[in-house]
Design an enzyme around this catalytic site. Structure first.
Site, PDB file in Angstrom:
ATOM      1  CE  LYS A 182      21.898 -10.085 -35.072  1.00  0.00           C
ATOM      2  NZ  LYS A 182      22.609  -9.426 -33.946  1.00  0.00           N
ATOM      3  CE1 TYR A 234      23.109 -11.740 -38.233  1.00  0.00           C
ATOM      4  CE2 TYR A 234      21.247 -10.977 -39.552  1.00  0.00           C
ATOM      5  CZ  TYR A 234      22.309 -10.709 -38.708  1.00  0.00           C
ATOM      6  OH  TYR A 234      22.573  -9.411 -38.334  1.00  0.00           O
ATOM      7  CG  ASN A 287      27.477  -3.922 -32.481  1.00  0.00           C
ATOM      8  OD1 ASN A 287      26.496  -3.459 -33.044  1.00  0.00           O
ATOM      9  ND2 ASN A 287      28.617  -4.136 -33.116  1.00  0.00           N
TER      10      ASN A 287
END
Length: 245
Positions: free
Chosen positions: A157, A153, A88
């Site tokens: 991801k 980012y 996470n």
């Protein structure tokens, strides 16, 4: 099942903490022993003290390969098995293309991608000997759809998505399932710094007309960790209220 969990978290850089705490609490409530990891042990210590004695708060910089390897091995020895890994940890540093720095690139990829791969390597070695396990990676709708001003980012991801697909194929013969959760906008403290205008703009893009909750992400994580999803692997599951429809 009395599941032992290694939960990887990096609350210092982005407010993943609301999601992290909810997942830790959900897993513990279902009988898991949760090792909740953050850069400072105080991130989860209050949760462990007030919510459930089944949550152990541990301090570790997950970018440190040796430290994370030792942490997993120690957790395995202490609890006797390692059944679930939740990756996470995350950093989000927004910048337009012309303003991206090398330092920002390095920090985001080291935390969002490199650490995830290293943790999965170590955990999967243990899980393969156990003939099973569930690895859950935290992707993002930004990694599947992209977003202006968040190209780095988004790239990290996107790497989480690709890694999940490949790892799912590679580890399936060992009984290890690898899936990813791709949240949309989740109602955590991160939203407190966003203007009302931006909030309304975000809401207009969500078909269900509201933000998701950390508890809803935790419910999905619990499903992916459980035997209810025992024939599911290599999947990227969106939880975004219809943002990507």
């Amino acid at each position: 099942h009395n599941l032992q969990v290694l939960f990887s978290e990096n609350a210092k850089f982005m407010d993943y903490y609301g999601i992290a705490a909810s997942i830790a609490e959900k897993f513990a409530s279902l009988g898991a022993m949760v090792v909740a990891v953050s850069r400072t042990s105080t991130d989860f210590s209050s949760l462990a003290e007030t919510v459930c004695e089944r949550i152990e708060s541990v301090s570790c910089d997950i970018r440190d390969e040796k430290a994370t390897k030792d942490l997993i091995v120690q957790a395995y020895k202490r609890y006797g098995s390692l059944d679930i890994l939740v990756n996470n940890a995350g950093i989000m540093q927004n910048a337009l293309l012309g303003m991206i720095t090398r330092q920002s690139l390095q920090e985001q990829f080291e935390t969002n991608v490199f650490s995830m791969i290293q943790l999965t390597q170590t955990a999967s070695r243990i899980m393969s000997r156990q003939k099973g396990g569930s690895i859950i990676n935290m992707a993002s709708v930004i990694g599947t759809k992209g977003f202006a001003g968040q190209s780095v980012y988004s790239a990290t991801k996107g790497a989480v998505v690709s890694f999940t697909l490949s790892a799912g194929k590679e580890l399936a013969p060992y009984g290890i399932r690898v899936n990813a959760i791709a949240p949309g906008t989740i109602g955590t403290d991160l939203l407190k710094g966003i203007s009302d205008e931006k909030i309304e703009q975000h809401l207009r893009n969500i078909k269900m007309g509201r933000f998701g909750t950390p508890e809803e992400v935790a419910d999905l994580a619990a499903f992916l960790a459980s035997d209810y999803s025992k024939y599911i692997t290599g999947q990227i599951i969106g939880i975004d209220g219809g943002t990507t429809i």
